[in-house]
Design a protein around this motif. Sequence first.
Motif, PDB file in Angstrom:
ATOM      1  N   PHE A   2       9.109  61.033 -42.117  1.00 39.04           N
ATOM      2  CA  PHE A   2      10.192  61.155 -41.098  1.00 39.04           C
ATOM      3  C   PHE A   2      11.263  60.543 -41.880  1.00 39.04           C
TER       4      PHE A   2
ATOM      5  N   PHE B 185       7.953  64.491 -32.372  1.00 39.44           N
ATOM      6  CA  PHE B 185       8.798  63.504 -32.841  1.00 39.44           C
ATOM      7  C   PHE B 185       9.804  62.701 -32.002  1.00 39.44           C
ATOM      8  N   PHE B 186      10.388  63.355 -31.171  1.00 35.39           N
ATOM      9  CA  PHE B 186      11.518  62.999 -30.379  1.00 35.39           C
ATOM     10  C   PHE B 186      11.456  62.440 -29.107  1.00 35.39           C
TER      11      PHE B 186
ATOM     12  N   TYR C 122       9.521  59.123 -28.293  1.00 35.93           N
ATOM     13  CA  TYR C 122       9.978  58.081 -28.826  1.00 35.93           C
ATOM     14  C   TYR C 122      11.308  57.844 -27.956  1.00 35.93           C
ATOM     15  N   THR C 123      12.035  58.624 -27.625  1.00 39.03           N
ATOM     16  CA  THR C 123      13.399  58.483 -26.837  1.00 39.03           C
ATOM     17  C   THR C 123      13.117  57.817 -25.528  1.00 39.03           C
TER      18      THR C 123
ATOM     19  N   GLN D  51      12.560  54.340 -26.009  1.00 36.31           N
ATOM     20  CA  GLN D  51      13.575  53.627 -26.612  1.00 36.31           C
ATOM     21  C   GLN D  51      14.314  53.300 -25.630  1.00 36.31           C
ATOM     22  N   TRP D  52      14.799  54.228 -24.847  1.00 32.38           N
ATOM     23  CA  TRP D  52      16.039  54.273 -23.824  1.00 32.38           C
ATOM     24  C   TRP D  52      15.447  54.296 -22.494  1.00 32.38           C
TER      25      TRP D  52
ATOM     26  N   VAL E 292      22.870  60.652 -29.982  1.00 29.29           N
ATOM     27  CA  VAL E 292      21.912  59.737 -29.987  1.00 29.29           C
ATOM     28  C   VAL E 292      20.781  60.208 -31.004  1.00 29.29           C
ATOM     29  N   CYS E 293      20.175  61.485 -30.673  1.00 33.97           N
ATOM     30  CA  CYS E 293      19.059  62.123 -31.440  1.00 33.97           C
ATOM     31  C   CYS E 293      19.601  62.957 -32.789  1.00 33.97           C
TER      32      CYS E 293
ATOM     33  N   ARG F 249      21.854  61.812 -34.557  1.00 32.80           N
ATOM     34  CA  ARG F 249      22.154  60.751 -35.576  1.00 32.80           C
ATOM     35  C   ARG F 249      20.945  61.022 -36.910  1.00 32.80           C
ATOM     36  N   ILE F 250      20.071  61.599 -36.416  1.00 36.01           N
ATOM     37  CA  ILE F 250      18.945  61.740 -37.521  1.00 36.01           C
ATOM     38  C   ILE F 250      19.008  63.069 -38.124  1.00 36.01           C
TER      39      ILE F 250
ATOM     40  N   TYR G  31      17.110  57.870 -43.995  1.00 37.64           N
ATOM     41  CA  TYR G  31      17.423  58.024 -42.650  1.00 37.64           C
ATOM     42  C   TYR G  31      19.120  58.291 -42.302  1.00 37.64           C
TER      43      TYR G  31
ATOM     44  N   ASN H 209       7.310  54.957 -37.950  1.00 38.08           N
ATOM     45  CA  ASN H 209       7.503  55.081 -36.670  1.00 38.08           C
ATOM     46  C   ASN H 209       6.268  55.295 -35.724  1.00 38.08           C
TER      47      ASN H 209
ATOM     48  N   TYR I 285      22.065  47.625 -27.967  1.00 37.74           N
ATOM     49  CA  TYR I 285      22.487  49.052 -28.150  1.00 37.74           C
ATOM     50  C   TYR I 285      23.547  49.357 -26.813  1.00 37.74           C
TER      51      TYR I 285
ATOM     52  N   ARG J 293      30.501  47.274 -32.247  1.00 36.10           N
ATOM     53  CA  ARG J 293      29.517  47.962 -31.225  1.00 36.10           C
ATOM     54  C   ARG J 293      29.809  47.613 -29.854  1.00 36.10           C
TER      55      ARG J 293
ATOM     56  N   TYR K   5      27.876  53.396 -30.468  1.00 42.23           N
ATOM     57  CA  TYR K   5      26.321  53.243 -31.023  1.00 42.23           C
ATOM     58  C   TYR K   5      26.636  53.487 -32.740  1.00 42.23           C
TER      59      TYR K   5
HETATM   60  N1  UDP Z   1      14.365  59.047 -32.346  1.00 41.98           N
HETATM   61  C1  UDP Z   1      13.272  59.759 -32.281  1.00 41.98           C
HETATM   62  N2  UDP Z   1      12.034  59.487 -33.086  1.00 41.98           N
HETATM   63  C2  UDP Z   1      12.108  59.041 -34.161  1.00 41.98           C
HETATM   64  C3  UDP Z   1      13.338  58.371 -34.602  1.00 41.98           C
HETATM   65  C4  UDP Z   1      14.266  58.158 -33.886  1.00 41.98           C
HETATM   66  O1  UDP Z   1      13.332  60.340 -31.043  1.00 41.98           O
HETATM   67  O2  UDP Z   1      11.144  58.698 -34.868  1.00 41.98           O
HETATM   68  C5  UDP Z   1      15.941  59.233 -31.717  1.00 41.98           C
HETATM   69  C6  UDP Z   1      15.700  58.098 -30.536  1.00 41.98           C
HETATM   70  O3  UDP Z   1      16.263  58.381 -29.483  1.00 41.98           O
HETATM   71  C7  UDP Z   1      16.433  56.862 -31.361  1.00 41.98           C
HETATM   72  C8  UDP Z   1      17.610  57.786 -32.074  1.00 41.98           C
HETATM   73  O4  UDP Z   1      16.848  59.013 -32.540  1.00 41.98           O
HETATM   74  O5  UDP Z   1      16.685  56.131 -30.426  1.00 41.98           O
HETATM   75  C9  UDP Z   1      18.353  57.103 -33.011  1.00 41.98           C
HETATM   76  O6  UDP Z   1      17.239  56.584 -34.098  1.00 41.98           O
HETATM   77  P1  UDP Z   1      17.559  55.512 -35.046  1.00 41.98           P
HETATM   78  O7  UDP Z   1      16.367  55.049 -35.968  1.00 41.98           O
HETATM   79  O8  UDP Z   1      18.798  56.077 -35.863  1.00 41.98           O
HETATM   80  O9  UDP Z   1      17.890  54.116 -34.114  1.00 41.98           O
HETATM   81  P2  UDP Z   1      18.113  52.805 -34.350  1.00 41.98           P
HETATM   82  O10 UDP Z   1      17.887  52.632 -35.852  1.00 41.98           O
HETATM   83  O11 UDP Z   1      19.802  52.602 -34.176  1.00 41.98           O
HETATM   84  O12 UDP Z   1      17.163  51.913 -33.225  1.00 41.98           O
END
Ligand code: UDP
Length: 294
Positions: free
Chosen positions: A3, A56-57, A60-61, A64-65, A76-77, A79-80, A90, A191, A233, A262, A268
């Motif tokens: 990833f 994968f998303f 996790y999302t 996290q949120w 937000v997603c 970014r990846i 990354y 992750n 965040y 930030r 973000y």
């Molecule tokens: N994300 C995800 N799966 C992953 C990594 C990231 O769904 O394996 C999503 C998740 O919503 C995360 C966002 O992408 O908060 C941004 O990821 P990043 O790793 O940039 O977050 P940070 O390092 O800022 O916590």
Amino acid sequence: MDFPINLNTFEQFLGRDSTSEEFEAWLASKRVPIENPANSEEVIVSQVGWELYEKFFKNYTLKQWKKDPRDLDASVCGRIPIRTNRDDRYLREDFQALPREGYHRMFERMLAASPGVDLILDTDYRDIIGKVKHDHLIVTGPIDEYFDYCFGPLPYRSLRFENQSFGPEQLQERELIAGKPGYWQPAMQVNYPNDEEYTRIVEIKHATGQETPSTTIVREYPDDYAPGKEAYYPIPTPETAALYRQYAEKGADLPNVSFVGRLATYRYYNMDQVVGMALAEFEKLRERYEGRKV
Ligand code: UDP
């Protein structure tokens, strides 16, 4: 699995070797056509389809949120990066690095080189603001706090970090997994999108290159923010953007106060973006105050 998603991930998914062309064709058959993705679910399914999104998303999302990706901005997603070659970094920037001896040492040296700077730690700025003579104020804390939450609090997410250290004997049984002695896991960041309470485990030694037979890993647990915790965040949604705009407008009415970073701009941002923002603000202020002692 590897990833951010790349050709290695695809091969692991298939259980055999593949090519960028095959992966591109596969993605083209899975993508959900959405011209302007409006949220984090759309931005991912429009690039990789539902299956990889769910794997994968999605969870996790949520972890996290505490929000469905549908309710978070596309950024937000988005970014990846998603790649069909074998680049698994990354970030998208060509040049990527950390300060050689870390941020702490970097700031220590900057302060040592700046005799005009007084550093006052563990102090609420409200307790001293009346006593520190200044022409200009640069705020880097939360903008809602600066304005006494007059429009209501902006929401944040926090994290809890759990450290664990291992000596050489304990690491012996990890050698096969880590791929080399002295390490606990095969990459700096692994992750855990689905099955654990934490989102990731970071073993920073991979980046620092420290030569030691021991190691330390850090598990990251998402955490609700509450006053007294670290507001790591901002939460990018249409609602929070509207609330932030009210604070930003109030801030724009104060010509002698700059909001940087930030939390003060509720963005973000990554570290490099924050540094860029600080340098840009510095140039602006230098022009404005050139020749004056501030
Ligand atoms: N994300 C995800 N799966 C992953 C990594 C990231 O769904 O394996 C999503 C998740 O919503 C995360 C966002 O992408 O908060 C941004 O990821 P990043 O790793 O940039 O977050 P940070 O390092 O800022 O916590």
